[in-house]
Design an enzyme around this catalytic site. Structure first.
Site, PDB file in Angstrom:
ATOM      1  N   TYR A 112      -2.230  -1.494  10.381  1.00 11.97           N
ATOM      2  CA  TYR A 112      -2.226  -1.498   8.913  1.00 11.97           C
ATOM      3  C   TYR A 112      -0.914  -0.980   8.333  1.00 11.97           C
ATOM      4  O   TYR A 112      -0.268  -1.653   7.526  1.00 11.97           O
ATOM      5  CB  TYR A 112      -3.405  -0.687   8.380  1.00 11.97           C
ATOM      6  CG  TYR A 112      -3.559  -0.806   6.878  1.00 11.97           C
ATOM      7  CD1 TYR A 112      -4.107  -1.954   6.315  1.00 11.97           C
ATOM      8  CD2 TYR A 112      -3.152   0.217   6.022  1.00 11.97           C
ATOM      9  CE1 TYR A 112      -4.250  -2.079   4.939  1.00 11.97           C
ATOM     10  CE2 TYR A 112      -3.286   0.093   4.653  1.00 11.97           C
ATOM     11  CZ  TYR A 112      -3.836  -1.052   4.117  1.00 11.97           C
ATOM     12  OH  TYR A 112      -3.955  -1.180   2.754  1.00 11.97           O
ATOM     13  N   SER A 115       0.854  -1.187   0.000  1.00 16.03           N
ATOM     14  CA  SER A 115       0.000   0.000   0.000  1.00 16.03           C
ATOM     15  C   SER A 115       0.890   1.237   0.000  1.00 16.03           C
ATOM     16  O   SER A 115       2.082   1.156   0.351  1.00 16.03           O
ATOM     17  CB  SER A 115      -0.900   0.012   1.250  1.00 16.03           C
ATOM     18  OG  SER A 115      -1.548   1.262   1.407  1.00 16.03           O
TER      19      SER A 115
END
Length: 357
Positions: free
Chosen positions: A215, A203
């Site tokens: 995350y 990401s």
């Protein structure tokens, strides 16, 4: 009639000659330097143009006999994984889709052809991974596995780091980091046999840590694990590719679960911590999340799956793929900035706690 010259006259005469000679030499030198610079510029320009043409040519070369190649994709119930399986199926690949739920598997099979096969996979369970591995070995036979796409992931909870408990970090790390590593290590012998591809979905938040929770930590781990693995196995003909999507409209960026998790995190805080942030902080934080998600989230998921397809189809796949306008114009450039620039930017965007100093 004899002309008498003084010493001063001779010196002046020689000085004029020397000055004239120097000017001529400098003019000649400047002309040569200009000519050389022009030549160097032309040569450099030709080299850059040739390099670009060769790069584009190599980048567009595609593999053949895709109908003989198997690709295993994790996280296929929805989002990127679901769309990728449909597109690979149309390309002619033998797709092996790992779905988390029975419903997800049924929905995918109903939307694809007879050559796509599904299995139930929980990447946080070693037993589930081993079962999927044995099933895959029977499907691919002696050919090996051409591609493994580690797409399964979760994002929540996300929020201020101080609001988290250790379990909140672990729930995300088990999927995005530990699950991805275990899948890779178990399936690697099959990929080595086919001299295939490992495609790991990271990401832009694996480049810029913009919020707390597991995350960003897990996506930084995907980046570093992929880099280490690529360098370790490069002599075996296996390519390791990293996909770095920006913000897209998927279940990961859905506002309802994000806000629900933020309320849960807030409610588990001690009175002292709540007081330090202030009663209005949660609402302000949620409003900023809404603004960000509604502003930069892209609905065109094919921008990500195009990168995944290229990593699997190209003769010479790239090491990294950035997908989305925000990835290319905002997050990736920001990742090369000094840390203080990111710190200041986030400080200006996020709300200010009540007892900030």
């Amino acid at each position: 009639m004899a002309v008498s010259l003084s010493v001063e006259d001779v010196q002046m005469f020689l000085s004029l000659i020397a000055e004239e000679w120097i000017q001529r030499e400098l003019t000649l030198y400047a002309f040569c330097a200009y000519s050389n610079n022009c030549t160097c510029t032309y040569v450099l320009g030709a080299f850059v143009l040739l390099w670009v043409l060769v790069w584009f040519y190599r980048d567009n070369l595609e593999i053949t006999k895709v109908s003989e190649k198997h690709v295993f994709v994790t996280g296929c119930d929805s989002g990127f994984g679901y769309l990728l399986c449909k597109r690979l199926d149309k390309r002619g690949f033998r797709v092996l889709a790992g779905c988390f739920t029975e419903k997800g598997a049924e929905d995918l099979k109903s939307a694809t052809g007879p050559y796509l096969k599904t299995c139930i996979l929980d990447v946080t369970s070693t037993a589930s991974i081993q079962k999927a591995l044995e099933w895959t070995k029977k499907e691919v036979g002696d050919k090996g596995l051409w591609g493994l796409v580690n797409n399964a992931g979760r994002s929540l909870p996300m929020g201020p780091s101080e609001w988290m408990k250790i379990e909140d970090f672990q729930s995300t790390l088990k999927v995005n980091m530990t699950g991805m590593i275990e899948m890779t290590m178990d399936f690697l012998p099959l990929v080595k046999k086919a001299r295939g591809r490992l495609v790991n979905v990271a990401s832009v938040l694996g480049r810029v840590a913009a919020n707390g929770g597991g995350y960003c930590i897990s996506k930084f781990a995907v980046e570093s694990f992929s880099d280490c693995l690529r360098r370790d196995i490069q002599n075996f003909g296996v390519n390791v590719c990293i996909i770095e999507p920006g913000f897209f409209k998927t279940q990961v960026t859905s506002l309802e679960p994000i806000e629900r998790e933020l309320h849960r995190l807030w409610n588990q805080l001690t009175p002292e911590v709540k007081e330090s942030y202030g009663d209005k902080y949660l609402d302000k934080y949620i409003n900023i999340q809404r603004l960000i998600m509604n502003t930069i989230c892209d609905s065109d998921l094919s921008k990500v799956t195009n990168c995944m397809e290229h990593a699997l189809m190209a003769v010479h796949p790239r090491t990294r793929y950035s997908a989305g306008w925000d990835a290319k114009l905002l997050w990736i450039p920001l990742s090369y900035m000094p840390a203080c620039v990111v710190d200041i930017a986030l400080k200006l965007v996020l709300p200010k706690p009540a007892k900030s100093v």
